[in-house]
Design a protein around this motif. Structure first.
Motif, PDB file in Angstrom:
ATOM      1  N   GLY A 101       5.571 -27.063 -52.747  1.00 44.94           N
ATOM      2  CA  GLY A 101       6.975 -26.731 -52.553  1.00 44.94           C
ATOM      3  C   GLY A 101       7.255 -26.313 -51.118  1.00 44.94           C
ATOM      4  N   ASN A 102       8.462 -25.837 -50.880  1.00 47.03           N
ATOM      5  CA  ASN A 102       8.835 -25.395 -49.537  1.00 47.03           C
ATOM      6  C   ASN A 102       7.885 -24.302 -49.068  1.00 47.03           C
ATOM      7  N   MET A 103       7.297 -24.499 -47.898  1.00 45.44           N
ATOM      8  CA  MET A 103       6.320 -23.554 -47.381  1.00 45.44           C
ATOM      9  C   MET A 103       6.990 -22.562 -46.446  1.00 45.44           C
ATOM     10  N   ILE A 104       6.526 -21.306 -46.518  1.00 47.75           N
ATOM     11  CA  ILE A 104       6.989 -20.288 -45.587  1.00 47.75           C
ATOM     12  C   ILE A 104       5.854 -19.981 -44.621  1.00 47.75           C
ATOM     13  N   SER A 105       6.194 -19.423 -43.477  1.00 43.43           N
ATOM     14  CA  SER A 105       5.203 -19.187 -42.441  1.00 43.43           C
ATOM     15  C   SER A 105       5.380 -17.806 -41.848  1.00 43.43           C
ATOM     16  N   THR A 106       4.263 -17.195 -41.457  1.00 41.78           N
ATOM     17  CA  THR A 106       4.359 -16.004 -40.630  1.00 41.78           C
ATOM     18  C   THR A 106       4.932 -16.427 -39.278  1.00 41.78           C
ATOM     19  N   MET A 107       5.376 -15.468 -38.508  1.00 42.71           N
ATOM     20  CA  MET A 107       6.091 -15.784 -37.265  1.00 42.71           C
ATOM     21  C   MET A 107       5.388 -15.178 -36.056  1.00 42.71           C
ATOM     22  N   ILE A 108       4.109 -15.462 -35.918  1.00 36.96           N
ATOM     23  CA  ILE A 108       3.338 -14.970 -34.780  1.00 36.96           C
ATOM     24  C   ILE A 108       3.503 -15.936 -33.613  1.00 36.96           C
ATOM     25  N   GLY A 109       3.683 -15.400 -32.421  1.00 39.74           N
ATOM     26  CA  GLY A 109       3.728 -16.254 -31.242  1.00 39.74           C
ATOM     27  C   GLY A 109       2.358 -16.850 -30.966  1.00 39.74           C
ATOM     28  N   CYS A 110       2.280 -18.170 -30.869  1.00 38.75           N
ATOM     29  CA  CYS A 110       0.996 -18.854 -30.749  1.00 38.75           C
ATOM     30  C   CYS A 110       0.905 -19.607 -29.422  1.00 38.75           C
ATOM     31  N   PRO A 111      -0.312 -19.776 -28.906  1.00 38.85           N
ATOM     32  CA  PRO A 111      -0.494 -20.699 -27.792  1.00 38.85           C
ATOM     33  C   PRO A 111      -0.008 -22.093 -28.189  1.00 38.85           C
ATOM     34  N   GLN A 112       0.388 -22.885 -27.214  1.00 35.21           N
ATOM     35  CA  GLN A 112       0.992 -24.183 -27.501  1.00 35.21           C
ATOM     36  C   GLN A 112       0.100 -25.066 -28.365  1.00 35.21           C
ATOM     37  N   GLU A 113      -1.203 -25.059 -28.114  1.00 36.97           N
ATOM     38  CA  GLU A 113      -2.125 -25.905 -28.879  1.00 36.97           C
ATOM     39  C   GLU A 113      -2.127 -25.527 -30.350  1.00 36.97           C
ATOM     40  N   LEU A 114      -2.146 -24.210 -30.643  1.00 40.57           N
ATOM     41  CA  LEU A 114      -2.167 -23.764 -32.029  1.00 40.57           C
ATOM     42  C   LEU A 114      -0.810 -23.942 -32.691  1.00 40.57           C
ATOM     43  N   ALA A 115       0.264 -23.763 -31.929  1.00 39.50           N
ATOM     44  CA  ALA A 115       1.600 -23.991 -32.480  1.00 39.50           C
ATOM     45  C   ALA A 115       1.763 -25.446 -32.902  1.00 39.50           C
ATOM     46  N   LEU A 116       1.226 -26.367 -32.084  1.00 38.56           N
ATOM     47  CA  LEU A 116       1.280 -27.785 -32.437  1.00 38.56           C
ATOM     48  C   LEU A 116       0.470 -28.054 -33.698  1.00 38.56           C
ATOM     49  N   ARG A 117      -0.682 -27.413 -33.834  1.00 32.45           N
ATOM     50  CA  ARG A 117      -1.508 -27.612 -35.022  1.00 32.45           C
ATOM     51  C   ARG A 117      -0.763 -27.126 -36.265  1.00 32.45           C
ATOM     52  N   ASP A 118      -0.081 -25.977 -36.168  1.00 33.64           N
ATOM     53  CA  ASP A 118       0.730 -25.489 -37.278  1.00 33.64           C
ATOM     54  C   ASP A 118       1.756 -26.534 -37.701  1.00 33.64           C
ATOM     55  N   GLN A 119       2.442 -27.110 -36.704  1.00 33.64           N
ATOM     56  CA  GLN A 119       3.495 -28.089 -36.991  1.00 33.64           C
ATOM     57  C   GLN A 119       2.935 -29.341 -37.649  1.00 33.64           C
ATOM     58  N   VAL A 120       1.825 -29.843 -37.128  1.00 30.18           N
ATOM     59  CA  VAL A 120       1.225 -31.061 -37.678  1.00 30.18           C
ATOM     60  C   VAL A 120       0.731 -30.820 -39.098  1.00 30.18           C
ATOM     61  N   LEU A 121       0.095 -29.667 -39.332  1.00 26.43           N
ATOM     62  CA  LEU A 121      -0.396 -29.357 -40.669  1.00 26.43           C
ATOM     63  C   LEU A 121       0.765 -29.205 -41.644  1.00 26.43           C
ATOM     64  N   GLY A 122       1.813 -28.486 -41.240  1.00 23.41           N
ATOM     65  CA  GLY A 122       2.971 -28.305 -42.113  1.00 23.41           C
ATOM     66  C   GLY A 122       3.616 -29.629 -42.486  1.00 23.41           C
ATOM     67  N   ALA A 123       3.716 -30.529 -41.510  1.00 21.56           N
ATOM     68  CA  ALA A 123       4.308 -31.844 -41.781  1.00 21.56           C
ATOM     69  C   ALA A 123       3.445 -32.653 -42.739  1.00 21.56           C
ATOM     70  N   ALA A 124       2.121 -32.527 -42.626  1.00 23.51           N
ATOM     71  CA  ALA A 124       1.213 -33.271 -43.497  1.00 23.51           C
ATOM     72  C   ALA A 124       1.306 -32.811 -44.942  1.00 23.51           C
ATOM     73  N   LEU A 125       1.642 -31.539 -45.155  1.00 23.26           N
ATOM     74  CA  LEU A 125       1.642 -30.968 -46.502  1.00 23.26           C
ATOM     75  C   LEU A 125       3.012 -30.969 -47.165  1.00 23.26           C
ATOM     76  N   GLU A 126       4.055 -31.354 -46.445  1.00 21.54           N
ATOM     77  CA  GLU A 126       5.393 -31.181 -46.984  1.00 21.54           C
ATOM     78  C   GLU A 126       5.774 -32.231 -48.038  1.00 21.54           C
ATOM     79  N   LYS A 127       5.045 -33.351 -48.086  1.00 20.74           N
ATOM     80  CA  LYS A 127       5.313 -34.371 -49.095  1.00 20.74           C
ATOM     81  C   LYS A 127       4.106 -34.487 -50.017  1.00 20.74           C
ATOM     82  N   PRO A 128       4.311 -35.018 -51.242  1.00 19.11           N
ATOM     83  CA  PRO A 128       3.187 -35.105 -52.198  1.00 19.11           C
ATOM     84  C   PRO A 128       1.974 -35.806 -51.598  1.00 19.11           C
ATOM     85  N   LEU A 129       0.792 -35.278 -51.927  1.00 20.03           N
ATOM     86  CA  LEU A 129      -0.457 -35.836 -51.453  1.00 20.03           C
ATOM     87  C   LEU A 129      -1.239 -36.432 -52.621  1.00 20.03           C
TER      88      LEU A 129
END
Length: 262
Positions: A101-129
């Protein structure tokens, strides 16, 4: 005062929020209708490889030297960690389909590399697998875009020790002290004392003295000069060797942290 009150009210509220189903349960929280399928919530799932539909590595999801791999954990909710923020959401397993379902996230400021990883992982999980492989050693998920995420299974503490364990709170003093116990000679021990909360989740004053903690708290890395309050899981060890601890302690979360040095 408001900040302190919020800090003290946090631990007991999280006891309920972070509860997980018992490994081997037969509901949608990690098990499937196939009785031969292993329970997802019996393992931590750490990403070992990620490729796109063309078979090329997804570099944004790969851990570099010194970084922890992407990890999924299944309980009442799915928890995903890519190195900075924690993502979580409800989920269902139906045969070989995993829907989150809709995922929620903590709101910690991340280095750009880790912020990108968060985004890519979230996008991968948002639709049925699609669950391609599901064993105690491997979980392979295929995303809606055809990406392949290959995870290895690491048994949880509940799986290793054969039960859910008991949640306790410990205050860890800022400095280690010399200690001797059994086979431990000239060792340095953590200084701990129990922490208690009332029915309103307010931490109670403690008159207990700190004492030596013989052994380790799995997952906890002590930093000199820093006082911490930890939420830990305590497990009984069946048939421990002579002079070895009869209980194991595993870090659940750091509730409070204070640097006591000027």
């Amino acid at each position: 005062m408001l900040r302190a009150a919020l800090t003290l009210a946090l631990p007991l509220a999280l006891l309920t929020a972070c509860a997980s189903t018992t490994p081997g349960s037969t509901d949608n929280n990690g098990s499937s209708n196939d009785s031969s399928a292993i329970a997802l919530n019996a393992y931590h799932w750490q990403l070992s490889a990620a490729t796109d539909k063309a078979g090329q590595p997804i570099t944004a999801l790969q851990a570099t030297a010194g970084q922890k791999p992407v990890q999924l954990d299944f309980g009442d909710r799915i928890s995903a960690y890519a190195g900075c923020n924690h993502l979580s959401g409800g989920y269902t397993v139906n045969g070989t389909s995993l829907s989150i379902g809709n995922m929620i996230s903590t709101m910690i400021g991340c280095p750009q590399e880790l912020a990108l990883r968060d985004q890519v992982l979230g996008a991968a999980l948002e639709k049925p697998l699609t669950i391609r492989t599901r064993t105690s050693q491997q979980l392979v998920l295929v995303t809606a875009n055809g990406d392949v995420l290959d995870f290895k299974g690491v048994p949880t503490a509940e799986t290793r020790y054969g039960g859910p364990g008991q949640t306790v709170f410990l205050e860890v003093g800022p400095e280690l002290k010399p200690c001797t116990h059994g086979v431990m000679a000239n060792a340095q021990c953590l200084q701990v004392r129990p922490v208690h909360y009332d029915e309103h989740s307010i931490k109670q004053p403690s008159s207990e003295a700190f004492s030596h903690f013989y052994g380790q708290i799995e997952g906890y890395q002590h930093e000199a000069g820093v006082r911490n309050v930890l939420r830990v899981k305590r497990y009984d060890i069946a048939n421990p060797p002579a002079d070895a601890p009869s209980q194991a302690y595993v870090l659940d979360m750091v509730v409070e942290s204070e640097n006591t040095r000027p």
